[in-house]
Design a protein around this motif. Structure first.
Motif, PDB file in Angstrom:
ATOM      1  N   UNK A  69     -22.298  49.316  -3.948  1.00 56.83           N
ATOM      2  CA  UNK A  69     -23.700  48.764  -3.785  1.00 56.83           C
ATOM      3  C   UNK A  69     -24.072  47.909  -5.517  1.00 56.83           C
ATOM      4  N   UNK A  70     -23.512  48.490  -6.540  1.00 56.89           N
ATOM      5  CA  UNK A  70     -23.617  47.786  -7.629  1.00 56.89           C
ATOM      6  C   UNK A  70     -22.846  46.410  -7.635  1.00 56.89           C
ATOM      7  N   UNK A  71     -21.700  46.504  -7.136  1.00 59.69           N
ATOM      8  CA  UNK A  71     -20.934  45.152  -7.256  1.00 59.69           C
ATOM      9  C   UNK A  71     -21.431  44.150  -6.165  1.00 59.69           C
ATOM     10  N   UNK A  72     -21.783  44.673  -5.055  1.00 54.18           N
ATOM     11  CA  UNK A  72     -22.604  43.862  -4.080  1.00 54.18           C
ATOM     12  C   UNK A  72     -23.750  42.961  -4.754  1.00 54.18           C
ATOM     13  N   UNK A  73     -24.709  43.878  -5.360  1.00 56.63           N
ATOM     14  CA  UNK A  73     -25.765  43.105  -6.042  1.00 56.63           C
ATOM     15  C   UNK A  73     -25.561  42.049  -7.281  1.00 56.63           C
ATOM     16  N   UNK A  74     -24.272  42.280  -7.909  1.00 56.16           N
ATOM     17  CA  UNK A  74     -23.854  41.621  -9.136  1.00 56.16           C
ATOM     18  C   UNK A  74     -23.318  40.163  -8.355  1.00 56.16           C
ATOM     19  N   UNK A  75     -22.385  40.175  -7.176  1.00 55.09           N
ATOM     20  CA  UNK A  75     -22.102  39.285  -6.443  1.00 55.09           C
ATOM     21  C   UNK A  75     -23.179  38.444  -6.060  1.00 55.09           C
ATOM     22  N   UNK A  76     -24.112  38.931  -5.430  1.00 51.21           N
ATOM     23  CA  UNK A  76     -25.050  38.192  -4.704  1.00 51.21           C
ATOM     24  C   UNK A  76     -25.919  37.495  -5.907  1.00 51.21           C
ATOM     25  N   UNK A  77     -26.261  38.362  -6.747  1.00 46.17           N
ATOM     26  CA  UNK A  77     -27.117  37.765  -8.088  1.00 46.17           C
ATOM     27  C   UNK A  77     -26.445  36.382  -8.911  1.00 46.17           C
ATOM     28  N   UNK A  78     -25.062  36.620  -8.891  1.00 46.17           N
ATOM     29  CA  UNK A  78     -24.410  35.475  -9.336  1.00 46.17           C
ATOM     30  C   UNK A  78     -24.425  34.333  -8.471  1.00 46.17           C
ATOM     31  N   UNK A  79     -24.414  34.440  -7.142  1.00 46.22           N
ATOM     32  CA  UNK A  79     -24.547  33.458  -6.144  1.00 46.22           C
ATOM     33  C   UNK A  79     -25.757  32.605  -6.458  1.00 46.22           C
ATOM     34  N   UNK A  80     -26.827  33.275  -6.869  1.00 45.51           N
ATOM     35  CA  UNK A  80     -28.178  32.581  -6.926  1.00 45.51           C
ATOM     36  C   UNK A  80     -27.937  31.612  -8.288  1.00 45.51           C
ATOM     37  N   UNK A  81     -26.832  31.691  -8.936  1.00 48.15           N
ATOM     38  CA  UNK A  81     -26.766  30.718  -9.924  1.00 48.15           C
ATOM     39  C   UNK A  81     -25.691  29.883  -9.664  1.00 48.15           C
ATOM     40  N   UNK A  82     -24.974  29.887  -8.366  1.00 46.47           N
ATOM     41  CA  UNK A  82     -23.984  29.056  -7.993  1.00 46.47           C
ATOM     42  C   UNK A  82     -22.686  29.412  -8.031  1.00 46.47           C
ATOM     43  N   UNK A  83     -22.532  30.482  -8.481  1.00 47.50           N
ATOM     44  CA  UNK A  83     -21.277  31.066  -8.909  1.00 47.50           C
ATOM     45  C   UNK A  83     -20.690  31.974  -7.572  1.00 47.50           C
ATOM     46  N   UNK A  84     -19.302  31.700  -7.325  1.00 47.28           N
ATOM     47  CA  UNK A  84     -18.824  32.322  -6.029  1.00 47.28           C
ATOM     48  C   UNK A  84     -17.557  33.075  -6.713  1.00 47.28           C
ATOM     49  N   UNK A  85     -17.324  34.205  -6.070  1.00 46.27           N
ATOM     50  CA  UNK A  85     -15.902  34.931  -6.222  1.00 46.27           C
ATOM     51  C   UNK A  85     -14.594  33.930  -6.100  1.00 46.27           C
ATOM     52  N   UNK A  86     -13.809  33.874  -6.913  1.00 43.83           N
ATOM     53  CA  UNK A  86     -12.657  33.173  -6.820  1.00 43.83           C
ATOM     54  C   UNK A  86     -11.518  33.686  -5.970  1.00 43.83           C
ATOM     55  N   UNK A  87     -11.687  35.106  -5.778  1.00 48.97           N
ATOM     56  CA  UNK A  87     -10.615  35.599  -4.883  1.00 48.97           C
ATOM     57  C   UNK A  87     -10.975  36.046  -3.682  1.00 48.97           C
ATOM     58  N   UNK A  88     -10.606  35.446  -2.470  1.00 49.21           N
ATOM     59  CA  UNK A  88     -11.246  35.693  -1.148  1.00 49.21           C
ATOM     60  C   UNK A  88     -11.105  37.037  -0.873  1.00 49.21           C
ATOM     61  N   UNK A  89     -12.225  37.503  -0.132  1.00 48.10           N
ATOM     62  CA  UNK A  89     -12.485  38.888   0.510  1.00 48.10           C
ATOM     63  C   UNK A  89     -11.669  38.933   1.374  1.00 48.10           C
ATOM     64  N   UNK A  90     -11.611  38.367   2.593  1.00 48.76           N
ATOM     65  CA  UNK A  90     -10.821  38.681   3.739  1.00 48.76           C
ATOM     66  C   UNK A  90      -9.296  38.356   3.600  1.00 48.76           C
ATOM     67  N   UNK A  91      -8.489  39.351   4.564  1.00 46.28           N
ATOM     68  CA  UNK A  91      -7.143  39.197   4.089  1.00 46.28           C
ATOM     69  C   UNK A  91      -6.524  37.782   4.511  1.00 46.28           C
ATOM     70  N   UNK A  92      -6.869  37.473   5.616  1.00 44.14           N
ATOM     71  CA  UNK A  92      -6.398  35.959   6.065  1.00 44.14           C
ATOM     72  C   UNK A  92      -6.403  35.177   4.889  1.00 44.14           C
ATOM     73  N   UNK A  93      -7.872  34.893   4.627  1.00 44.24           N
ATOM     74  CA  UNK A  93      -8.243  33.814   3.410  1.00 44.24           C
ATOM     75  C   UNK A  93      -7.354  34.250   2.094  1.00 44.24           C
ATOM     76  N   UNK A  94      -7.240  35.302   1.805  1.00 45.71           N
ATOM     77  CA  UNK A  94      -6.455  35.600   0.441  1.00 45.71           C
ATOM     78  C   UNK A  94      -4.884  35.360   0.738  1.00 45.71           C
ATOM     79  N   UNK A  95      -4.489  35.780   1.981  1.00 44.37           N
ATOM     80  CA  UNK A  95      -3.037  35.532   2.149  1.00 44.37           C
ATOM     81  C   UNK A  95      -2.967  33.721   2.113  1.00 44.37           C
ATOM     82  N   UNK A  96      -3.742  33.036   2.606  1.00 45.25           N
ATOM     83  CA  UNK A  96      -3.641  31.491   2.722  1.00 45.25           C
ATOM     84  C   UNK A  96      -4.022  31.054   1.227  1.00 45.25           C
ATOM     85  N   UNK A  97      -4.757  31.544   0.487  1.00 48.11           N
ATOM     86  CA  UNK A  97      -4.886  31.117  -1.186  1.00 48.11           C
ATOM     87  C   UNK A  97      -3.542  31.235  -1.873  1.00 48.11           C
TER      88      UNK A  97
END
Length: 430
Positions: A7-35
């Motif tokens: 829950x803490x990490x979700x909140x931190x990720x969503x709050x960072x998203x308000x500033x336009x920052x997105x996680x660099x590492x994909x969450x879904x397995x298919x996207x992670x593998x493709x990257x």
């Protein structure tokens, strides 16, 4: 870094998203593998991602999880949770360890040290690979107080095997994971198509080149020739590869330019690396040589699970080596249920191969395993983001698992049992 709950990490990720920052590492397995594929060379990708033959078992490992459904319980009062567990006398914050992966230097220089530092930061144990690019002692320093185990391949030299075990004891390893499904190298089609094996270029053999027994064998001339092995035709490619071998060998290119040791080491390694004559009697011998817990990795049959226990093993890892050895072999998850019935708790059973999400971890525990080993996903994370990429992949897995378990009505690992799943379509050996 202390574990950050979901829950803490979700909140931190969503709050960072308000500033336009997105996680660099994909969450879904298919996207992670493709990257990861986009960032790796063809040779590195083939070795890290590939498997045996037509790679049917790689697909089977992943697909087996879709045959198991979670049956969530509601209104269980899970405002707090604790998913810690205890294995072989050690407390683990989560039932997760990083599986051994060889030749990680294909991804980046010093990869094993990078992974060790990531494990230290997130507090997850690391299993040192027998085919690492950095000696176990160096990685142990990077891990600090974080738990470490050692994967052991049984070579044709029992003295070398025992030397590896003694070194593992000395650098603080708390278990030996004897991998028994690689007494011969599987028919790995992608590597064969490229004519590429990293060990011949000096990658993934640091446990050997740092070992006194191995180096003594070289000094005695054991590496000057490999019986029955043809020599490659001398071409520009041959010369480039030999120069690359000298660069990869301890000491670097300048020190090794006129030395024969790098080539002799590779020749010796290819001659003694695996032992097709490995038998249960050698497990019994190993049990007498060390006080460390011994796990047998590569078990897929209930009768072999019993043999492992009878030979003195303290636990097993249900595994088909990520589909890299026997194509068409039963998936690890499909094998688990029957093996757990054959060796009921508290005998420790771990599982690897096919784990791609937190819900996968939940399903493995519900089917009776005590912990899981995470493999390819953290290698993909290493390719995408280095140390931070490994840390992010581990945290994503743990956060996903935590939320899955809590939303399913489980507040600890003891509550994750067979009543939490529907696996009617999943069958294993009898």
């Amino acid at each position: 870094m202390p574990y950050i709950n979901a829950l803490q990490r979700q909140k931190a990720i969503f709050l960072a998203g308000m500033s336009g920052k997105r996680p660099a590492v994909p969450f879904q397995a298919v996207e992670l593998r493709r990257a990861a594929q986009q960032r790796l060379s063809a040779r590195a990708w083939a070795y890290i991602d590939g498997g045996a033959s037509d790679e049917v078992s790689i697909t089977a490992n992943v697909n087996a999880f879709s045959k198991v459904s979670i049956l969530p319980r509601m209104m269980r009062g899970d405002a707090s949770s604790d998913f810690s567990t205890r294995l072989f006398g050690q407390d683990l914050a989560f039932p997760l360890l990083l599986a051994p992966i060889g030749a990680l230097d294909l991804i980046c220089p010093g990869a094993d040290r990078v992974v060790a530092r990531a494990c230290r930061n997130v507090g997850i144990p690391m299993i040192f690979s027998n085919q690492a690019g950095t000696p176990m002692e160096t990685c142990a320093q990077d891990l600090g107080n974080t738990s470490r185990w050692f994967q052991l391949y049984w070579s044709k030299s029992d003295d070398l095997v025992l030397s590896f075990v003694r070194r593992a004891e000395t650098c603080g390893c708390s278990a030996i994971v004897l991998t028994v499904d690689t007494t011969l190298l599987g028919w790995r089609s992608r590597d064969l198509a490229l004519g590429y094996l990293p060990f011949l270029r000096g990658l993934g053999i640091a446990q050997y080149t740092s070992d006194p027994i191995f180096n003594a064998l070289i000094e005695h001339g054991e590496g000057t020739a490999v019986s029955g092995a043809p020599k490659p035709k001398v071409t520009l490619a041959t010369i480039r590869n030999l120069l690359q071998l000298k660069a990869n060998y301890p000491g670097g290119f300048a020190q090794n330019l006129f030395r024969k040791a790098p080539l002799e080491a590779v020749r010796l390694f290819t001659n003694i690396y695996s032992n097709p004559a490995l038998s249960w009697e050698q497990v019994i011998w190993l049990r007498r040589q060390t006080k460390l817990p011994i796990l047998i990795k590569g078990i897929l049959r209930p009768d072999d699970a019993l043999k492992a226990m009878d030979a003195g093993a303290d636990g097993i890892v249900v595994s088909n080596h990520g589909g890299r050895q026997v194509d068409g072999a039963i998936s690890s998850l499909s094998a688990l249920k029957a093996i757990r019935k054959t060796l009921p708790k508290p005998f420790p059973i771990l599982l690897d191969s096919g784990i791609r999400s937190g819900s996968d971890i939940f399903k493995v525990l519900a089917l009776g395993a005590d912990a899981v080993l995470l493999g390819r996903p953290y290698a993909y994370g290493l390719a995408v983001g280095g140390q931070l990429g490994v840390e992010e992949v581990i945290l994503n897995m743990l956060n996903d698992f935590e939320l899955t378990a809590r939303l399913a009505g489980c507040r600890n690992v003891q509550e994750i049992d067979e009543s939490m799943i529907d696996d009617q379509s999943l069958t294993g050996p009898v």
